[in-house]
Design an enzyme around this catalytic site. Structure first.
Site, PDB file in Angstrom:
ATOM      1  N   PRO A   1       0.786  -1.226   0.000  1.00  0.00           N
ATOM      2  CA  PRO A   1       0.000   0.000   0.000  1.00  0.00           C
ATOM      3  C   PRO A   1       0.825   1.286   0.000  1.00  0.00           C
ATOM      4  CG  PRO A   1      -0.159  -1.138   2.119  1.00  0.00           C
ATOM      5  CD  PRO A   1       0.499  -2.079   1.164  1.00  0.00           C
ATOM      6  N   ASN A   2       0.320   2.233  -0.751  1.00  0.00           N
ATOM      7  CA  ASN A   2       0.861   3.597  -0.865  1.00  0.00           C
ATOM      8  C   ASN A   2       2.125   3.696  -1.720  1.00  0.00           C
ATOM      9  OD1 ASN A   2      -1.133   4.893   0.875  1.00  0.00           O
ATOM     10  ND2 ASN A   2      -0.183   3.689   2.509  1.00  0.00           N
TER      11      ASN A   2
ATOM     12  N   ARG B   1       5.154  10.910  -2.448  1.00  0.00           N
ATOM     13  CA  ARG B   1       4.874  10.590  -1.039  1.00  0.00           C
ATOM     14  C   ARG B   1       6.151  10.730  -0.207  1.00  0.00           C
ATOM     15  NH1 ARG B   1       4.820   4.485   1.133  1.00  0.00           N
ATOM     16  NH2 ARG B   1       4.157   4.894   3.255  1.00  0.00           N
TER      17      ARG B   1
ATOM     18  N   TYR C   1      11.282   8.554   0.952  1.00  0.00           N
ATOM     19  CA  TYR C   1      11.185   7.517  -0.078  1.00  0.00           C
ATOM     20  C   TYR C   1      11.799   7.903  -1.425  1.00  0.00           C
ATOM     21  CZ  TYR C   1       8.015   5.485   3.335  1.00  0.00           C
ATOM     22  OH  TYR C   1       7.488   4.963   4.495  1.00  0.00           O
TER      23      TYR C   1
ATOM     24  N   ASN D   1       8.161  -5.686  -1.237  1.00  0.00           N
ATOM     25  CA  ASN D   1       8.118  -4.546  -0.316  1.00  0.00           C
ATOM     26  C   ASN D   1       6.674  -4.481   0.176  1.00  0.00           C
ATOM     27  OD1 ASN D   1       8.037  -2.203   1.104  1.00  0.00           O
ATOM     28  ND2 ASN D   1       9.074  -0.952  -0.435  1.00  0.00           N
TER      29      ASN D   1
ATOM     30  N   ALA E   1       3.306  -0.988   4.615  1.00  0.00           N
ATOM     31  CA  ALA E   1       2.770  -1.034   5.983  1.00  0.00           C
ATOM     32  C   ALA E   1       2.363  -2.440   6.410  1.00  0.00           C
ATOM     33  CB  ALA E   1       1.588  -0.082   6.107  1.00  0.00           C
TER      34      ALA E   1
ATOM     35  N   GLU F   1      12.863  -9.657   1.270  1.00  0.00           N
ATOM     36  CA  GLU F   1      12.101  -8.520   1.807  1.00  0.00           C
ATOM     37  C   GLU F   1      12.862  -7.241   1.484  1.00  0.00           C
ATOM     38  OE1 GLU F   1      11.423  -8.852   6.031  1.00  0.00           O
ATOM     39  OE2 GLU F   1      10.752  -6.767   6.193  1.00  0.00           O
TER      40      GLU F   1
ATOM     41  N   HIS G   1      12.828  -2.797   1.586  1.00  0.00           N
ATOM     42  CA  HIS G   1      12.280  -1.498   2.001  1.00  0.00           C
ATOM     43  C   HIS G   1      13.153  -0.391   1.448  1.00  0.00           C
ATOM     44  CE1 HIS G   1       9.636  -3.578   4.750  1.00  0.00           C
ATOM     45  NE2 HIS G   1      10.679  -4.290   5.116  1.00  0.00           N
TER      46      HIS G   1
ATOM     47  N   ARG H   1      13.358   4.131  12.291  1.00  0.00           N
ATOM     48  CA  ARG H   1      12.113   4.903  12.337  1.00  0.00           C
ATOM     49  C   ARG H   1      11.286   4.527  13.567  1.00  0.00           C
ATOM     50  NH1 ARG H   1       9.558   4.592   6.539  1.00  0.00           N
ATOM     51  NH2 ARG H   1       8.321   6.303   7.431  1.00  0.00           N
TER      52      ARG H   1
HETATM   53  C1  DQA Z   1       8.443   0.835   3.603  1.00  0.00           C
HETATM   54  C2  DQA Z   1       8.567   1.007   5.117  1.00  0.00           C
HETATM   55  C3  DQA Z   1       7.229   0.779   5.804  1.00  0.00           C
HETATM   56  O1  DQA Z   1       7.364   0.959   7.200  1.00  0.00           O
HETATM   57  C4  DQA Z   1       6.202   1.762   5.291  1.00  0.00           C
HETATM   58  O2  DQA Z   1       4.932   1.499   5.862  1.00  0.00           O
HETATM   59  C5  DQA Z   1       6.124   1.837   3.818  1.00  0.00           C
HETATM   60  C6  DQA Z   1       7.326   1.692   3.023  1.00  0.00           C
HETATM   61  C7  DQA Z   1       9.735   1.199   2.852  1.00  0.00           C
HETATM   62  O3  DQA Z   1       9.843   0.850   1.688  1.00  0.00           O
HETATM   63  O4  DQA Z   1      10.611   1.865   3.421  1.00  0.00           O
HETATM   64  O5  DQA Z   1       5.068   2.102   3.261  1.00  0.00           O
HETATM   65  O6  DQA Z   1       8.173  -0.535   3.331  1.00  0.00           O
END
Ligand code: DQA
Length: 164
Positions: free
Chosen positions: A11-12, A19, A24, A75, A78, A99, A101, A108
């Site tokens: 998501p997002n 964003r 990011y 990725n 959240a 995994e 990110h 964080r």
């Molecule tokens: C994320 C880190 C997560 O905590 C966050 O909710 C994201 C992006 C990252 O790519 O740094 O949406 O996965």
């Protein structure tokens, strides 16, 4: 045919580029995908890159990858920190899971320090921004190469039996 890697984004991540760019970066998901496709091709791999804001859709795609792909780079955004459903879907896969990110969640808020997906991931790439996607595909290429070089467990057993 080239082995295919599913690259899933939670998501997002459709909002990458606009964003929280301080966290990011300014690359969009389309920018990342273009570079990733070229990098994957250099390893003889194809990628199937997708993004969803819906947990169930991600689960369905992971299930699809079980039979169509040689590995998953994910990725989970959240959902990393909340989703037992995504963990369970990944646990049903027999191939390598990486995994990924963009940010380093350990620098964080505390709620980002816990990852369900880590329980099933071969490794985690975090904190390298968009470049992390290319690092992940490099790591996946090496894993698949090493895996191909090593006899599969059932083959190893068959060899042991044959050597008796
Ligand atoms: C994320 C880190 C997560 O905590 C966050 O909710 C994201 C992006 C990252 O790519 O740094 O949406 O996965």
């Amino acid at each position: 045919m080239n082995a295919k890697i599913m690259v899933l984004n939670g998501p997002n991540l459709n909002l990458l580029g606009v964003r929280q760019p301080d966290i990011y970066g300014r690359d969009t998901l389309a920018d990342i995908e273009k570079r990733l496709r070229a990098r994957a091709q250099s390893h003889g791999l194809a990628i199937d890159m997708r993004q969803s804001n819906h947990e169930g859709e991600l689960v369905t795609w992971i299930q699809e990858a079980r039979t169509t792909c040689a590995g998953i780079i994910i990725n989970p955004a959240a959902y990393t920190h909340t989703s037992v459903a995504i963990l369970d879907a990944l646990l049903a896969c027999e191939f390598p899971v990486i995994e990924l990110h963009l940010s380093n969640p350990h620098q964080r808020e505390e709620f980002r320090h816990r990852s369900f997906v880590t329980l099933v991931a071969k490794g985690v790439i975090a904190g390298f921004g968009a470049h992390g996607y290319e690092l992940a595909v490099d790591a996946m290429a090496k894993l698949l190469k090493d895996q191909g070089a090593e006899p599969k467990p059932e083959k190893r057993e068959a060899r042991k039996r044959a050597a008796k």
